[in-house]
Design a protein around this motif. Structure first.
Motif, short mmCIF file in Angstrom:
data_model
loop_
_atom_site.label_atom_id
_atom_site.label_comp_id
_atom_site.label_asym_id
_atom_site.label_seq_id
_atom_site.Cartn_x
_atom_site.Cartn_y
_atom_site.Cartn_z
N UNK A 172 -0.13 8.24 -8.95
CA UNK A 172 -0.70 9.02 -7.84
C UNK A 172 -0.01 10.39 -7.85
N UNK A 173 -0.71 11.40 -7.36
CA UNK A 173 -0.12 12.72 -7.23
C UNK A 173 -0.04 13.10 -5.76
N UNK A 174 1.18 13.13 -5.23
CA UNK A 174 1.37 13.59 -3.86
C UNK A 174 1.05 15.08 -3.75
N UNK A 175 1.33 15.83 -4.82
CA UNK A 175 1.00 17.26 -4.79
C UNK A 175 -0.50 17.46 -4.61
N UNK A 179 2.31 14.49 2.32
CA UNK A 179 3.01 13.43 1.59
C UNK A 179 4.15 13.98 0.74
N UNK A 180 4.78 15.04 1.19
CA UNK A 180 5.88 15.61 0.42
C UNK A 180 7.03 14.62 0.24
N UNK A 181 7.19 13.69 1.17
CA UNK A 181 8.25 12.68 1.05
C UNK A 181 7.69 11.33 0.59
N UNK A 182 6.46 11.33 0.07
CA UNK A 182 5.87 10.11 -0.41
C UNK A 182 5.08 9.40 0.68
N UNK A 183 4.82 8.11 0.46
CA UNK A 183 4.02 7.33 1.39
C UNK A 183 4.26 5.84 1.16
N UNK A 184 4.03 5.05 2.19
CA UNK A 184 4.15 3.61 2.04
C UNK A 184 5.60 3.14 1.98
#
Length: 412
Positions: A324-327, A352-357
């Motif tokens: 996945x690409x958060x960018x 989602x700069x710090x990710x997710x989940x």
């Protein structure tokens, strides 16, 4: 990369796979968005990519916000399964440590994360804030005393996060430079597999001994907490070491992210004036810049599909690697209109700069605190803050997984 796209029609099992796209190292300029990723987003939302290293020929890449959100929250996509595969990847060397938090699935992930989590709670970060301010003030005092011009990266943006993360981890002051040198080598792609492996052995060997030594210390630093977790049987020793390493390396990300933030502020006079004159706007500006900044090169860590899953009308097969690409998610126009513009009046809180989940960044609150201190302190202490060179002369790091300025010459 070819400019044509593949049109999919019919049931997922009957649709042709999209073509595999090589992700060339085209180089990126300053804070520009990766042109390869931009093209993949136009072809997506689900494409197939091939990166420079690894044995497997291709992997899926998800770029749409909702797909990224789903994949990173869905137990059908496994990080643990990816840890034993030589998937296509950016890094030249791949040897995950047993028990590493980044490669754990539930329920192991929560068990591993819990051992160090008390060092990263809101209350713990609040207690740390005065000490972090002291360390920052010392650095800024020395820079102001020497006078302009100065390299903001060398004088503040590099030593400050290193000092703070070492404070949290429990790294003694006389060991911090050595630890920093190891972490810098680990995130670089320039030195090759041998240099990366030497740095990992050095860092993780040092951490292993520190964890052994602190089982009875009763300290609240991360290494002491992990040492106590090993002694109590909550974690195995190798698991504690694998949890600590990435937390230590995390300071490098803040150096580069904050460097990009200040570069953007110093090259956009209206934006700098806004944050200087309107302190109440600063939290919103930080969130929008976190959304906008291209934090990394290419993509991070993949997951493996544990069963067939349909995403956006495409069948991802059991056993397929998926990135996945958060960018890309942060530039999805369906969530962030005009995503290539910095709009500090938008609500960027869903970025989602710090990710997710479950793998959301452990140190997110910790990082925000440091960014707030940097912004408030430097704007207050450095009237007339500006670049000391034309923007095109600011050097940015090349051949590294985490993007940011190598130096940021300033005057005030």
């Amino acid at each position: 990369m070819a400019e044509d796209t593949t049109t999919l029609a019919g049931p997922p099992d009957e649709r042709p796979l999209p073509p595999v796209r090589d992700w060339p190292d085209v180089g990126t300029n300053a804070t520009d968005f990766d042109p390869v990723l931009a093209e993949l987003m136009r072809e997506g939302p689900l494409t197939r990519i091939r990166l420079p290293h690894g044995e497997e020929d291709w992997a899926w890449l998800a770029t749409r916000y909702e797909d990224v959100k789903m994949i990173t929250n869905d137990a059908r996509f496994s990080r643990a399964e990816a840890s034993v595969r030589q998937f296509t990847r950016l890094a030249p060397h791949f040897a995950p440590r047993p028990g590493a938090l980044a490669w754990a699935d539930q329920p192991d992930h929560n068990r591993l994360r819990r051992a160090a989590s008390t060092a990263y709670t809101v209350s713990a970060v609040r207690r740390l804030r005065p000490r972090a301010q002291e360390m920052l003030d010392e650095l800024v005092d020395a820079m102001v005393q020497d006078g302009p011009p100065a390299d903001l990266v060398e004088r503040v943006l590099e030593p400050f996060p290193i000092s703070v993360v070492c404070e949290v981890m429990g790294v003694p002051a006389d060991e911090r430079r050595k630890v920093h040198d190891w972490t810098r080598e680990i995130i670089s792609t320039a030195g090759g597999a041998e240099a990366s492996e030497r740095a990992k052995k050095g860092l993780f060997g040092w951490i292993a001994q520190a964890v052994r030594d602190r089982g009875d210390s009763g300290g609240q630093d991360v290494l002491s907490l992990l040492g106590a977790a090993v002694k109590s049987g909550e974690l195995r020793h190798e698991e504690a070491v694998s949890v600590a390493g990435p937390l230590q390396i995390g300071g490098e990300a803040l150096t580069n992210n904050s460097g990009q933030m200040f570069f953007l502020l110093l090259t956009r006079p209206d934006l700098l004036e806004r944050v200087r004159e309107d302190p109440a706007s600063r939290p919103a500006v930080v969130e929008e810049l976190l959304r906008y900044i291209p934090h990394r090169t290419a993509v991070g860590l993949p997951r493996i599909a544990l069963e067939d899953v349909e995403i956006g009308g495409v069948r991802v097969g059991k056993g397929d690697p998926v990135y996945v690409s958060y960018l890309a998610a942060n530039r999805d126009p369906s969530v962030f209109p005009d995503p290539d513009l910095i709009d500090v009046d938008r609500d960027a809180g869903a970025h989602m700069a710090f990710g997710n989940g479950p793998h959301y960044c452990t140190g997110a609150v910790f990082s925000r605190m440091q960014i707030e201190l940097l912004l408030d302190t430097l704007l207050e202490r450095l009237p007339g803050l500006r670049l000391a060179v034309p923007p095109g002369e600011v050097p940015f790091r090349q051949r590294t997984m985490i993007r940011g300025p190598q130096a940021l010459p300033i005057a005030w």
